[in-house]
Motif scaffolding. Structure first.
Motif, mmCIF file in Angstrom:
data_model
loop_
_atom_site.group_PDB
_atom_site.id
_atom_site.type_symbol
_atom_site.label_atom_id
_atom_site.label_comp_id
_atom_site.label_asym_id
_atom_site.label_seq_id
_atom_site.Cartn_x
_atom_site.Cartn_y
_atom_site.Cartn_z
ATOM 1 N N GLU A 163 -41.707 -21.415 2.599
ATOM 2 C CA GLU A 163 -42.769 -21.847 3.507
ATOM 3 C C GLU A 163 -44.097 -21.186 3.137
ATOM 4 O O GLU A 163 -45.151 -21.821 3.097
ATOM 5 N N GLY B 182 -29.183 -20.853 8.080
ATOM 6 C CA GLY B 182 -28.551 -20.620 6.783
ATOM 7 C C GLY B 182 -27.094 -21.057 6.780
ATOM 8 O O GLY B 182 -26.522 -21.375 5.745
ATOM 9 N N GLY C 221 -30.985 -23.908 5.346
ATOM 10 C CA GLY C 221 -31.403 -22.528 5.044
ATOM 11 C C GLY C 221 -30.720 -22.019 3.791
ATOM 12 O O GLY C 221 -31.335 -21.352 2.952
ATOM 13 N N ASP C 222 -29.453 -22.369 3.648
ATOM 14 C CA ASP C 222 -28.683 -21.963 2.478
ATOM 15 C C ASP C 222 -29.322 -22.569 1.229
ATOM 16 O O ASP C 222 -29.509 -21.906 0.201
ATOM 17 N N HIS D 272 -25.811 -23.119 9.624
ATOM 18 C CA HIS D 272 -25.580 -24.270 10.507
ATOM 19 C C HIS D 272 -26.515 -25.426 10.207
ATOM 20 O O HIS D 272 -27.664 -25.224 9.847
ATOM 21 N N THR E 109 -32.879 -17.067 15.798
ATOM 22 C CA THR E 109 -31.918 -16.498 14.853
ATOM 23 C C THR E 109 -30.800 -15.810 15.655
ATOM 24 O O THR E 109 -30.892 -15.702 16.878
ATOM 25 N N ASP E 110 -29.764 -15.360 14.946
ATOM 26 C CA ASP E 110 -28.620 -14.761 15.644
ATOM 27 C C ASP E 110 -29.056 -13.523 16.425
ATOM 28 O O ASP E 110 -29.831 -12.702 15.922
ATOM 29 N N LEU F 16 -32.477 -23.618 0.885
ATOM 30 C CA LEU F 16 -33.790 -23.003 0.623
ATOM 31 C C LEU F 16 -33.611 -21.604 0.015
ATOM 32 O O LEU F 16 -34.366 -21.212 -0.879
ATOM 33 N N ASP F 17 -32.586 -20.883 0.483
ATOM 34 C CA ASP F 17 -32.303 -19.556 -0.087
ATOM 35 C C ASP F 17 -31.940 -19.680 -1.571
ATOM 36 O O ASP F 17 -32.383 -18.883 -2.402
ATOM 37 N N SER G 194 -37.028 -13.809 3.599
ATOM 38 C CA SER G 194 -35.833 -14.624 3.358
ATOM 39 C C SER G 194 -36.272 -15.802 2.481
ATOM 40 O O SER G 194 -37.468 -16.118 2.416
ATOM 41 N N GLY G 195 -35.306 -16.455 1.840
ATOM 42 C CA GLY G 195 -35.635 -17.575 0.950
ATOM 43 C C GLY G 195 -36.475 -18.637 1.636
ATOM 44 O O GLY G 195 -37.496 -19.083 1.103
ATOM 45 N N SER H 152 -37.908 -21.854 12.592
ATOM 46 C CA SER H 152 -39.168 -21.109 12.611
ATOM 47 C C SER H 152 -40.152 -21.650 11.567
ATOM 48 O O SER H 152 -41.302 -21.226 11.521
ATOM 49 N N ASN H 153 -39.697 -22.592 10.749
ATOM 50 C CA ASN H 153 -40.576 -23.192 9.741
ATOM 51 C C ASN H 153 -41.551 -24.174 10.423
ATOM 52 O O ASN H 153 -41.140 -25.197 10.978
HETATM 53 O O1 KG4 Z 1 -30.351 -18.280 12.094
HETATM 54 P P1 KG4 Z 1 -30.407 -17.381 10.913
HETATM 55 O O2 KG4 Z 1 -31.085 -16.062 11.040
HETATM 56 O O3 KG4 Z 1 -28.977 -17.058 10.380
HETATM 57 C C1 KG4 Z 1 -28.004 -17.987 10.135
HETATM 58 O O4 KG4 Z 1 -28.048 -18.583 9.038
HETATM 59 O O5 KG4 Z 1 -27.157 -18.175 11.017
HETATM 60 O O6 KG4 Z 1 -31.099 -18.223 9.756
HETATM 61 C C2 KG4 Z 1 -31.354 -17.674 8.499
HETATM 62 C C3 KG4 Z 1 -31.797 -18.791 7.594
HETATM 63 C C4 KG4 Z 1 -31.961 -18.364 6.160
HETATM 64 O O7 KG4 Z 1 -31.361 -19.312 5.321
HETATM 65 C C5 KG4 Z 1 -33.467 -18.357 5.961
HETATM 66 O O8 KG4 Z 1 -33.864 -18.648 4.660
HETATM 67 C C6 KG4 Z 1 -33.910 -19.421 6.927
HETATM 68 O O9 KG4 Z 1 -33.062 -19.292 8.051
HETATM 69 N N1 KG4 Z 1 -35.301 -19.243 7.342
HETATM 70 C C7 KG4 Z 1 -36.256 -20.151 7.117
HETATM 71 C C8 KG4 Z 1 -37.465 -19.579 7.603
HETATM 72 N N2 KG4 Z 1 -37.189 -18.358 8.117
HETATM 73 C C9 KG4 Z 1 -35.843 -18.168 7.949
HETATM 74 N N3 KG4 Z 1 -36.205 -21.358 6.573
HETATM 75 C C10 KG4 Z 1 -37.357 -22.050 6.486
HETATM 76 N N4 KG4 Z 1 -38.538 -21.567 6.908
HETATM 77 C C11 KG4 Z 1 -38.647 -20.358 7.475
HETATM 78 N N5 KG4 Z 1 -39.826 -19.910 7.895
#
Ligand code: KG4
Ligand code: ZN
Length: 414
Positions: A226, A172, A198-199, A174, A357-358, A201-202, A220-221, A329-330
């Motif tokens: 997905e 989200g 990620g941002d 990076h 994830t973090d 997709l959110d 999460s978005g 994880s997608n």
């Molecule tokens: O690494 P993370 O937990 O936190 C940071 O952004 O650092 O990543 C969260 C991001 C969110 O934007 C969320 O929508 C995305 O990862 N995310 C996914 C999936 N699961 C989480 N994006 C696509 N497909 C997924 N299955």
């Protein structure tokens, strides 16, 4: 506990009573002998308060995490002062839980490693203040950690991966491609010029009101997209992958997001519904968005592999691509990357989802890596500051662009 006075930019100490309460709450284990060095890792760079104890050999002795996702999901994004308050409320408990689970007392630690860059200033400040207090109380070495470096090296905790290897971090916050040559030796090949996937997709999920969808309300978005994409037909929409003419390894997602926003608005008109209601074509849009994002990420990564091989930066026969971050994880995006690694004779590796994830483990592990390499271990923390903005390694993205490598077209049949 130290609290950061933001305006003055200095640290001040609250009551000693709180500190003694905290220290008194540990159960010590006299007579227990640890054969290996132990590192406590603390992470508060964004919206997760996390801690873990990892030993020199990579054994995770204990971990704890408090996620703020639910709160931020309700407010439609991270509000920094809210994140800071939640970190403050949870950090003591989380560190205590990680130590208790590992049956390690602070005095038995070899070092304390904490994320100090990059991230949200208010969030980083809480972790750093708390860590410096522990360091001071227990007279331990302090290891400042770069959050991205920690993400990049996590794979070495779970797999036997030698340097150099290529890493793609997609989450989200990076979006970057880097060559990892050593514990603190990184070459940045490309990054997002605007927002992270990620941002994006959110934002699309929010625009589609997927939180109101009965199957997606707690996701999460990115995860919601997905999930819904599996029920949709991507061919009903045609979104072009961004930056097709720029022969570099940079990314861009905000233009695509804008195009999708316009498309959603048009569909709402066609279906005669208000913004906030769920479109009948939401699943098709999700499928098309996911496919376009996957193709964009795959293409830039393909070019990075070719560049590194051309320049002799990666072994031609045993190159490794590591993919990490929440978006890793997608499974659809992973499959797109698999097509690329198969075509380029690379090995694709992803840390397990909970390490993508973090988390606190990656910070503790980065501390272990640094301890073993003798890099960046501080015995005096005077003047240490958090850094909200901090690039990763040496930026050679311009050189990558100048090489203008043409990437062969691959059939993205996923
Ligand atoms: O690494 P993370 O937990 O936190 C940071 O952004 O650092 O990543 C969260 C991001 C969110 O934007 C969320 O929508 C995305 O990862 N995310 C996914 C999936 N699961 C989480 N994006 C696509 N497909 C997924 N299955
Ligand atoms: Zn992260």
């Amino acid at each position: 506990m130290l609290i950061l006075n933001k305006t003055a930019g200095v640290f001040f100490k609250p009551s000693r009573r709180k500190i003694y309460e905290f220290l008194g709450s540990f159960h010590f284990h006299p007579g227990k002998l640890f054969l290996h060095k132990l590192v406590l890792g603390i992470e508060t760079s964004c919206d997760d308060t996390a801690a873990a104890v990892v030993d020199e050999t990579g054994n995770v002795l204990g971990e704890a995490i408090h996620s703020q996702t639910e709160v931020h999901l309700k407010t439609g994004g991270i509000i920094p002062p809210v994140a800071q308050q939640l970190h403050r409320e949870n950090i003591q408990r989380i560190v205590q839980e990680a130590l208790s689970a590992s049956e390690v007392s602070p005095s038995e630690l070899s070092a304390i490693a904490t994320t100090i860059k990059p991230g949200l200033a208010l969030s980083l400040g809480v972790g750093l203040s708390f860590s410096l207090q522990l360091v001071d109380q227990f007279k331990k070495p302090f290891i400042p950690i770069h959050h991205m470096e920690a993400h990049a090296l996590t794979i070495r905790l779970t797999n036997k991966v030698e340097f150099p290897f290529l890493v793609l971090l997609i989450s989200g916050g990076h979006c970057l491609l880097a060559l990892v040559r050593g514990v603190s030796d990184f070459l940045l090949l490309g990054k997002s010029l605007d927002i992270a996937p990620g941002d994006m997709l959110d934002k699309v999920a929010r625009r589609l009101s997927l939180i109101k969808h009965p199957e997606c309300s707690t996701m999460s978005g990115g995860k919601a997209i997905e999930h819904l994409a599996k029920q949709g037909n991507r061919l009903h929409f045609d979104f072009q992958p961004p930056m097709q003419r720029a022969k570099n390894c940079d990314f861009s997602f905000s233009g695509l997001q804008h195009v999708i926003d316009k498309m959603i608005m048009q569909k709402e008109k066609e279906e005669g519904i208000e913004q906030g209601q769920i479109l009948s074509s939401a699943a098709d849009i999700a499928a098309a968005v996911q496919h376009t994002v996957a193709c964009h990420i795959a293409k830039r990564t393909h070019r990075a592999i070719l560049f590194c091989k051309q320049r002799g930066l990666l072994q031609p026969s045993s190159a490794v691509l590591v993919v990490s971050g929440g978006v890793a994880s997608n499974l659809y995006i992973r499959k797109a990357l698999e097509i690329v690694t198969n075509a380029t004779q690379c090995t694709l590796l992803c840390p397990p989802a909970r390490l993508c994830t973090d988390n606190g483990i990656m910070i503790a592990w980065n501390g272990v890596e640094r301890l073993r390499a003798g890099l960046g271990i501080l015995h005096n923390t005077e003047g240490i500051r958090y850094e909200p903005k901090c690039p990763l390694g040496v930026d050679i993205s311009k050189e990558v662009g100048e090489a203008a490598i043409k990437v062969p077209r691959l059939k993205m049949k996923i």
